[in-house]
Every structure is written in structure tokens, then in C-alpha cells.
Design an enzyme around this catalytic site. Structure first.
Site, PDB file in Angstrom:
ATOM      1  N   MET A   1       0.890  -1.058  -0.010  1.00 35.90           N
ATOM      2  CA  MET A   1       0.229  -0.098   0.110  1.00 35.90           C
ATOM      3  C   MET A   1       0.934   1.310  -0.020  1.00 35.90           C
ATOM      4  O   MET A   1       1.834   1.310   0.734  1.00 35.90           O
ATOM      5  CB  MET A   1      -0.975   0.135   1.134  1.00 35.90           C
ATOM      6  CG  MET A   1      -1.990  -0.978   1.207  1.00 35.90           C
ATOM      7  SD  MET A   1      -3.074  -1.023  -0.086  1.00 35.90           S
ATOM      8  CE  MET A   1      -3.087  -2.598  -0.587  1.00 35.90           C
ATOM      9  N   CYS A   2       0.655   2.183  -0.735  1.00 40.60           N
ATOM     10  CA  CYS A   2       1.568   3.081  -1.163  1.00 40.60           C
ATOM     11  C   CYS A   2       1.257   4.356  -1.773  1.00 40.60           C
ATOM     12  O   CYS A   2       0.225   4.528  -2.283  1.00 40.60           O
ATOM     13  CB  CYS A   2       2.600   2.387  -1.938  1.00 40.60           C
ATOM     14  SG  CYS A   2       2.995   0.830  -1.319  1.00 40.60           S
ATOM     15  N   GLY A   3       2.246   5.202  -2.033  1.00 41.90           N
ATOM     16  CA  GLY A   3       2.152   6.351  -2.794  1.00 41.90           C
ATOM     17  C   GLY A   3       3.193   6.241  -4.068  1.00 41.90           C
ATOM     18  O   GLY A   3       4.054   5.791  -3.882  1.00 41.90           O
TER      19      GLY A   3
ATOM     20  N   ASP B 208      -3.643   2.780   2.934  1.00 38.21           N
ATOM     21  CA  ASP B 208      -3.148   3.996   2.671  1.00 38.21           C
ATOM     22  C   ASP B 208      -4.492   4.978   2.474  1.00 38.21           C
ATOM     23  O   ASP B 208      -4.229   6.218   2.791  1.00 38.21           O
ATOM     24  CB  ASP B 208      -2.351   4.090   1.548  1.00 38.21           C
ATOM     25  CG  ASP B 208      -2.854   3.057   0.353  1.00 38.21           C
ATOM     26  OD1 ASP B 208      -3.867   2.919   0.420  1.00 38.21           O
ATOM     27  OD2 ASP B 208      -1.906   2.825  -0.574  1.00 38.21           O
TER      28      ASP B 208
END
Lengths: 296, 441, 228
Positions: A1-3, B208
Site C-alpha cells: 500500500m503506497c504512494g 493508505d
């Protein structure tokens, strides 16, 4: 999960600013990925030469006289640029395989290799990672950055993105693949091996393996829609271009912006706020199960 | 005359009566079996752990005289107004709709008398519940039935439901029989339809995005309310770590024994892990992040008595939560309705068709006549009594182990009776200092 | 009187506290927010008839759970704009990202540009008008309210729809399970006329097609199992 962030410059005069622009974009994505950060930057290249980026947890010892040691084995000129825990070795392309074998033998971690690509990634907050590598000062034609909130694989340097599984190719990912273990075994049977337990690396290896089999990058990206299961937004870089693909469900965020000067990608619009001319840019969201690709 | 010996009839273990009956039922109806309640199979559970007690090396406390505290505060990380409970056992989320109004009222009254909180469910907040619960946790679910900012603000905490133990990865179900006019009105649905809740939240996916959702909920409620994140017992280490990273104040971890109003039997029996196997990985995740006791861990799924509670706390939980046990305490499956359960083709203890709305006990129903059988005041008293007994039992054990607070129970107070329990809870097998997987062996 | 709040120099918490307090006081005040720069959770949880204009683009959940307030975004919005809105009017001059108006219970969400995927997901009474196109899976499980689209709709429109009404003027790439085209009756023309007028949309009600639930999934039927 990330940017995820990505920037592809259309004009050479902007090249010196690439690192600066990307760094701000990267830091904006901190909340999406506070565990580690990384960047692949496509910079200068020299005909016939390859750049190999390696990492060590004990850089002082590991990188001391490393160029000479590699030179002695490959019998060709080798230069080294040490950047914190990373070092970029430049040597004749024909000697790349030999050199990588030597470097791996010495226990160094291979981040990636290619004519123009350099990869820097470490555990820590994006702003700290950017500072230790001096990302702001780096120039180039395009770059891809990633901030990671680890889901199932460990928070380590090797677990950080971008992942590179072939020369000048790299991949970053937001989401979570659900058939990566099966795909890892399938690829291993073909002799394609991954270095980490990370799902994204399998995605990168899948694309590289398709390209090695003769597919274009576009075809390889199309293939991910059919062959990879789970949720993903992929951004991938090659020597001359960069591509984007989202899974058919397309729940993970993705936004793009294009002006006469650049094409930019980000997980959130926030990352675009400082880009020059963003107020007049064409801003849109990539469609699900659709491949987007820009090439120089 | 001698008879030729015959092999006596022998039932198949694989194709058992129950397995065959299910095949016939599936063939006849064409639909999977839907039911309420939790898993019915045998699972390694808290029964497979024992407390060592104090004797020579440790000193016990005197029962009733020497203090053994049971208070717990949930939501100390970011919330301006954490929830202070007198006892470390809360009432789990169960919807109005799944349960009758009087049953919800009884839970609220009983929990309040015992000094603990109760929780809404898929279907919004009712006056019965808010009015009678001193501390009410408002569930934020994928369906968002009845969700509104006023109820959000009058809640004492917000529980973002990512999953539940009975069906990690699945959504809720409420079948037509229970979608009465009032339930339908609260959920903005047509009366009498099968309601199929989504399994993912409509406006975020993944930790996120969840971090941003939590920001929004905190901004709407002035950063006052503790934010809980509830997950089913699936991948407890990662799920707990990600809940913490997303910004949770409290992690609620529901093992596969956790009940449900209605879902597929195959889900209840075949997806998720027993709570015994979930606690240690979750605690490990909290410890790895330096968050144990800072982000509180509430565990649920098959908690029945003070011993279960004490064991969960000893494994590292901050509190436990009960659903099925609370319903039984207020009269669910009471043998006094035996004849009526028999008329439904079942027995009081085996009754699990909670989704059909015909519960003779008047609890898992929306039938106006049946629900009159629940007297909220009397039922609340029974719940209060039961919660008190659980707490006294837990204190008895904690004192016997020499602790002046139930939170001081620790894994070293336990031994395991079976290899399975030893492995799952990382507790040495009785009489040894070893458990399967212990490093160094 | 218009009060200006600069998000570049004022903390989000302070901005929202100011707006929430003004809304609660039912002061009919006007606010202008500058430099949102894609910030999340801007102008959320307002409960009162104030007017807020946001100069620029916002991130996730702008105007979330709005009640009574009139919020205008002079830019584009991130995911979940006006999610779970109860009442009031939220206008977006640019595009809206995914989940616009998700689970909204009431009020009007007026999107002048395009909306991407899952617009009106699980909507529960809100009215949404999109002047441009919408993406895939819009009005998934939509329960109540009206979704009006002047442009085209993407794949799987109205999948598992309940009683929400969908009106699309352009093409529909595909309909989701249980969603069908329905007759546009005079009462629907009235609804459309009213919404188009409120939204300032230049379109005629008669140009739209109506889509709704065929109600085959309302109660389980083995003959429709393939659609589950």
C-alpha cells in the site's frame, strides 16, 4: 500500500530540475507510505557503458576500492560514484554480467542496472531518504518514485520500490497482488528469479520476462491485466519512456497531468500542487484495464 | 443353524450424515446454506490453556480483600476523549435489524450497569440503544446504512469495520424476512428484499486510503472519538500493523468463532483463524511497532467466561468483546422455548437460523409478537449479572497468579494442554518449557 | 461578509473548526478557502447554511457528510467528494475523482466536469448531476435518489441497483447486473426538469434515457444465480 509519483519530461532544458520536482512529489506522498521510499532516475548515459547500482548496509568498507576490485576481474575501466548506502559503477556494457557476478559475490545488493537508470531506495521517511541520496540535485529525462506502507513483506531495503528486473526497466506499484506466489513459481520454472518476497517484484519480473520473450512494453503491460490477480496501479519506466496501467477494478487512486513540458503521474493530486503550469495542465484519471505509454 | 457373519453397517467418516444431508439440501434448493451464529466445528481454544497459579515462587493475593483492578481505557493514542471502562469486556457490534429493539435496549442497559460499552451494527443507531447505553461505539461499515454525522458525533467511539471473524472478506447479509418497514426505513431499502451488504468500503480501499478516511472522521468529530478498526482473524500480524499505521486508536480482532446474523455456512466454517491463533501475532505486531498498550487490542470470538477472558488478557489483549455470549445471557436459545425450537425443526442449543426472524426467544427477530418476550429491564439485569460473574472469575484467576490488575496477567502465567494450543498461543506445553516453533529448538 | 482562510498558512484543523462553528451558529456567513493544493478532508462535517468557496483543487473527502452548507470547489476534487452528504449543495467546477457522492443521503451534488468511477456508489437519496461523463461501476448498489449524467456512462452502470433512478443523455458502455432501461414517464421528466434547472445544466429532459432496477436480485432466485 503506497504512494506513487512519476515525471516524464518532454523538454531537455528541464532535465536539471527533474530531481527537485520529483522530490517534492515524493515527500507529499509520505502518509501513504512512511516505511520506505525509493526513486529510479533516468539520467546521463554514455554509449557502450552500463551503470550498475548497488547497495550495502556497511558502505564505507564495502565501497572502498570496489572499482579497482571489479576492474581487476572484468579487465576494463570501472568508475564508481558513492551516494550514501548506494554506489553506481559505470563500466563497458559487455562486461555487465561479469561485474554483477563479482558484486553479488561480495554480498552487495543489486538495485538495478542499465544505460541510464539509477535506483536509490532505503527504509525511512521519504524526506530522509531523499536527503541522504541528494535526490534534489539529480537531473535526468524521467523518474519514478515510491513511498511504501508495507503490507505483507518485510520493511527492508530490498522490499522497497522501485523494483528492477531487467536493464533500464523498473516498476512501482500501489495495491496488493493476490496471485504473486503462484506467478513467482511459474516465472521460476522459466528461469526468471526474484530477489525478495515482495509481490511487486513479481509484477516487475513478469513484465521483464514478457519483454525478453519478444513482447513490447505495451503488450507486457496489457498482459498484467490478464495474468496478474489483485489490485494494482503500476507505473513502469524504461530507457525511453514510461507507462501506466491499472487493474480492471481500479480502486487504488491514480491521477495524471500533462502539459507541453511534462507528463506526471501521482496517487493523489497533492503531489502535483507545486508542478509548474499545473493550473493549466490536462489532468485526468487513467481508465481501468487500459495501458498508457509515453516514449521519447 | 449358523448365520453367515455380516459386516455391521458402517457409516462413512467422510460422507457423514451431516455431509450427505447438506449435499441433498443443496441439490434440492440450489442455494448455499445461510445461517447465523458462529462456527460449530471443534477448534483449539482457550480451554486448551491452563493457568499455573502462585505457590512458592510467586505469592497470590487474597480474594475479595486485596485489590485486583479491572479498569481499562480504550483510545489513548490520539482521541481527546478516550473511553474508560470499569471492566475489560465490551459488547460487540450487532445490528438493529439482526436483533430486535428490546434486545438492543437490554444490551445497552446491561452494559451500562456493568460499566462497559456496547456497539451498534450494520443498520445505524437507534434511540433504544443510544438512550440506554452510557458508552456506545458506532460502527462505520461498508453499507453505511443509516450513517449520518449527528449519530457520529453522539457516539462515544467509532469502529471502522474492515472485517469480522465469521466472514473475513465478506459482507453482511440480512434476508427479506427481517427487512421490516422500520429496518428498511433505517437502511433506505425496499421492505422485504434480501439485503446484501458490500464487503469493501464504498469510498476507500487499503490502509493508505484508510488513513485519509480516519482523518476525515476525526475532522468531523473534533478529534474527540477514539477510532477503532475491527478486523476478522485472517492475517493478524499484518492487519494489526496496518491498522496501527493507518492511525487506529484501538484494534478489534475477531476470531473465526465470532458470530454473525447471517452468512454462508461455508464462510463461517472455512474462512478465518481461531482467536487462540490470532492474539500472539497481533500483540507481536504492536510490540514491533512500540505500540503495545498504547494502541489497545480488543479480542473476540468464542469468549464465554472469566477464564477465557483472563487467558486472552494474559496473551496480551487489553480487553475482550462478547456477542453470542451476551445474547445467551439475555435469553437467546433458552431451553424454556424448547417446544417452539422443536417446531422449527431444531433444538434450543442448536438453533442457528437467526436470519429467518422466527427466534422464539424474541432476540434475533423483528416479529413484533416474538420480541415482546424480551423484557429489556430483566434481560439487562441478567447481562449485568453475567458480566459481573465473568469479571469476578477473571479477578479470581489474576489474584491467584499474584496480580493486582488483570492486565498484569502474562503469557508466563499459562501452560498449554495440547500441542496445537502450544503452537498457536506460543505457550509451553504443560510440564515442559517448549512449544512448537520455539526458537532455539 | 466573506472571510478568507488560507490553507497554506492555516492548519486544516483550524479551518474546519472555524467552518464547523460558523455553520453551527447558522450565521449565513460566506467563506473563501485559498491554496487547498489537494488537501484532504476540507470543509467536512458542516452543519448549517453557510457558503464556502474553495479556490483550487482538493484531495479526498472534500465536503464529506455535508448538511445544509453550500460548498463550491473552483477546481477538481479527489476521491469521495461529498461522501455521505445529508443536505445542502456541493458544486464542483472541474472533475470529480472516484466515489463522488458515495452513500449520500440527500442534497445536490453538481459536478460541472466529469466524474470517474463509482460515482453515486451506494447512494441513499442524494441527487447527483454530472455535466460531463462518468466512469465505470457508477451507482453500484445505489439505493435511492437520482443520478443525472449529461455525457456518457462507463461500464457496469447501476450494478446491483436498488431503487435509485439513473438518467443518462449520452451512451452507456454497459449496464451492470439487474440494471435495465426503463420508460421515461412524465413524472421522470418533472424530476429531470427540476434537477437540470437547479444544476444550471443546458439540456432537455426528453433527451435522457432512464435506467433502473429490474428487481430480479431482490430475493434470491436460483435461476439468476449467475448474476450474483
Amino acid at each position: 500500500m503506497c504512494g506513487i509519483v512519476g515525471l516524464f519530461l518532454k523538454k531537455d532544458e528541464l532535465r536539471p530540475q527533474l530531481g527537485d520536482m520529483l522530490t517534492d512529489m515524493l515527500i507529499t506522498m509520505t502518509e501513504r507510505g512512511p516505511d520506505s521510499a525509493g526513486i529510479a532516475i533516468y539520467g546521463d548515459e554514455t554509449d557502450g557503458m552500463v551503470k550498475i547500482t548497488v547497495q550495502s548496509d556497511t558502505p564505507a568498507e564495502a565501497f572502498a576500492d570496489l572499482d579497482a576490485a571489479v576492474c581487476a576481474v572484468v579487465d576494463a575501466p570501472v568508475t564508481i560514484k558513492v551516494v550514501d548506502t548506494h554506489a553506481v559503477l559505470t563500466l563497458p556494457e559487455a562486461k555487465a554480467k561479469e561485474a554483477i557476478a563479482v558484486l553479488e559475490d561480495k554480498g552487495l545488493r543489486i538495485m538495478g542496472s542499465g544505460a541510464s537508470m539509477e535506483i536509490y531506495k532505503e527504509v525511512g521517511l521519504p524526506k530522509d531518504v531523499a536527503a541522504r541520496f541528494g535526490l534534489r540535485a539529480m537531473g535526468g529525462s524521467h523518474g519514478i518514485g515510491h513511498t511504501r506502507m508495507a503490507t505483507e513483506s518485510a520493511v527492508t531495503t530490498m522490499g522497497a520500490h522501485p523494483f528492477s528486473t531487467a536493464d533500464d526497466q523498473c516498476l512501482v506499484h500501489n495495491g496488493s497482488l493476490s496471485n504473486h506466489n503462484q506467478m513467482r513459481r511459474t516465472l521460476a520454472k522459466k528461469g526468471v528469479f526474484t530477489r525478495s518476497e515482495n509481490d511487486t517484484e513479481v509484477g516487475a519480473a513478469y513484465i521483464s520476462s514478457r519483454i525478453a520473450d519478444g513482447a513490447t512494453l505495451g503488450e507486457a503491460l496489457e498482459g498484467t491485466i490478464e495474468d496478474l490477480d489483485g489490485f494494482f496501479t503500476f507505473v513502469t519506466g524504461t530507457k525511453n519512456g514510461f507507462g501506466v496501467v491499472r487493474d480492471p477494478i481500479a480502486c487504488k487512486p491514480a491521477i495524471m497531468a500533462e502539459t507541453e513540458d511534462y507528463v506526471a503521474f501521482a496517487s493523489e493530486y497533492r503531489a502535483f500542487a507545486d508542478l509548474p503550469g499545473i493550473d493549466n495542465a490536462r489532468v485526468w484519471e487513467p481508465e481501468p484495464a487500459t495501458v498508457y505509454f509515453w516514449e521519447r | 443353524m449358523e448365520k453367515t457373519p455380516h459386516t455391521p453397517p458402517r457409516d462413512s467418516y467422510t460422507f457423514s450424515n451431516a455431509a450427505n444431508a447438506e449435499i441433498r439440501r443443496a441439490a434440492a434448493t440450489g442455494i448455499y446454506d445461510i445461517r447465523g451464529g458462529g462456527t460449530k466445528r471443534h477448534l483449539p481454544h482457550f480451554d486448551d490453556l491452563l493457568f499455573l497459579g502462585a505457590s512458592m515462587s510467586r505469592y497470590p493475593l487474597e480474594g475479595y480483600r486485596e485489590k485486583c483492578d479491572t479498569s481499562v481505557t480504550l483510545g489513548t493514542r490520539f482521541a481527546k476523549k478516550p473511553i474508560e471502562l470499569k471492566i475489560p469486556v465490551t459488547i460487540a457490534g450487532m445490528s438493529f435489524g439482526a436483533l430486535s429493539g428490546p434486545a438492543k435496549e437490554a444490551l445497552g442497559r446491561g452494559a451500562t450497569m456493568a460499566g462497559t460499552s456496547t456497539t451498534t451494527g450494520d443498520g445505524g443507531m437507534t434511540e433504544e440503544e443510544r438512550g440506554h447505553s452510557e458508552k456506545l461505539v458506532y460502527q462505520y461499515l461498508p453499507s453505511r446504512y443509516g450513517m449520518n454525522p449527528d449519530d457520529l458525533r453522539r457516539a462515544d467511539a467509532i469502529e471502522i469495520v474492515v472485517g469480522q471473524g465469521a466472514k473475513p472478506g465478506g459482507g453482511g447479509m440480512l434476508l427479506g424476512q427481517k427487512i421490516t418497514e422500520r429496518v428498511a426505513g433505517m437502511r433506505d431499502l425496499p421492505v422485504g428484499i434480501d439485503q446484501r451488504s458490500a464487503c469493501r468500503h464504498p469510498d476507500w480501499t487499503g490502509p493508505d486510503d484508510l488513513e485519509i478516511k480516519i482523518l476525515e472522521l476525526r475532522e468531523i468529530t473534533n478529534w474527540e472519538k477514539p477510532i477503532y478498526i475491527k478486523v476478522g482473524g485472517a492475517r493478524p500480524y499484518y492487519d494489526t500493523a496496518l491498522a496501527v499505521k493507518a492511525g487506529a486508536d484501538v484494534v478489534v480482532l475477531d476470531g473465526m468463532q465470532g458470530g454473525t446474523a447471517a452468512t454462508q455456512d461455508v464462510f463461517i466454517e472455512h474462512v478465518g483463524q481461531p482467536i487462540l491463533a490470532c492474539i500472539r501475532p497481533a500483540v507481536q505486531a504492536l510490540q514491533d511497532l512500540g505500540m503495545h498498550r498504547k494502541v489497545q487490542l480488543v479480542v473476540s470470538g468464542g469468549i464465554r467466561n472469566g477464564a477465557d477472558m483472563a487467558k486472552a488478557l494474559a496473551l496480551g489483549a487489553d480487553a475482550v468483546s462478547i456477542g453470542t455470549a451476551a445474547l445467551i445471557a439475555i435469553g437467546e436459545q433458552d431451553p424454556k422455548w424448547g417446544a417452539e425450537y422443536a417446531a422449527l425443526g431444531t433444538t434450543a442449543d442448536a438453533y442457528d437460523d437467526w436470519h429467518e426472524g422466527k427466534d422464539p426467544a424474541g432476540i434475533t427477530t423483528q416479529d413484533p409478537e416474538l420480541m415482546k418476550r424480551v423484557n429489556p429491564v430483566e434481560a439487562a439485569r441478567m447481562l449485568r449479572n453475567y458480566l459481573n460473574v465473568m469479571t469476578l472469575e477473571c479477578q479470581t484467576i489474576a489474584r491467584a497468579c499474584g496480580h493486582n490488575h488483570v492486565h498484569n496477567l502474562e503469557p508466563e502465567d499459562l501452560c498449554a494442554l495440547t500441542m496445537e494450543a502450544a503452537a498457536m498461543a506460543q505457550i509451553p506445553l504443560a510440564g515442559t518449557n517448549w512449544y512448537p516453533g520455539k526458537p532455539g529448538f | 461578509m466573506t472571510t478568507t482562510l488560507d490553507l497554506a498558512t492555516t492548519e486544516l484543523r483550524e479551518v474546519n473548526t472555524t467552518l464547523q462553528a460558523a455553520a453551527k451558529g447558522k450565521a449565513n456567513e460566506d467563506f473563501e478557502l485559498t491554496n487547498p493544493r489537494g488537501a484532504h478532508a476540507v470543509a467536512v462535517g458542516l452543519d448549517g447554511p453557510i457558503s464556502v468557496t474553495i479556490n483550487g483543487s482538493t484531495g479526498y473527502y472534500c465536503a464529506g457528510m455535508n448538511k445544509e452548507a453550500t460548498i463550491t470547489v473552483k477546481g477538481s476534487t479527489g476521491p469521495g467528494v461529498a461522501e455521505n452528504m445529508m443536505s445542502g449543495v456541493v458544486t464542483i467546477e472541474g472533475d470529480a475523482s472516484q466515489y463522488a457522492g458515495a452513500t449520500g443521503h440527500g442534497g445536490l451534488l453538481n459536478i460541472k466536469g466529469n466524474a470517474s468511477s463509482r460515482c453515486g456508489i451506494s447512494m441513499k437519496g442524494i441527487d447527483i448531476v454530472v455535466h460531463g461523463n462518468i466512469g465505470h461501476m457508477c451507482a453500484f448498489m445505489a439505493q435511492k435518489g437520482n443520478l443525472v449524467v449529461l455525457g456518457d456512462a462507463g461500464d457496469a452502470l447501476g450494478d446491483s441497483l436498488y431503487e435509485a433512478r439513473l438518467f443518462v443523455r449520452g451512451s452507456v458502455k454497459s449496464l451492470g447486473a439487474d440494471c435495465v432501461e426503463k420508460e421515461l414517464r412524465p413524472e421522470h421528466i418533472e424530476i429531470l426538469k427540476d434537477l437540470l434547472e437547479k444544476a444550471g445544466a443546458d439540456a432537455k429532459p426528453e433527451e435522457f434515457k432512464r435506467y433502473g432496477s429490474s428487481r430480479k436480485l431482490y430475493n434470491f432466485n436460483i435461476d439468476h444465480a449467475g448474476e450474483y
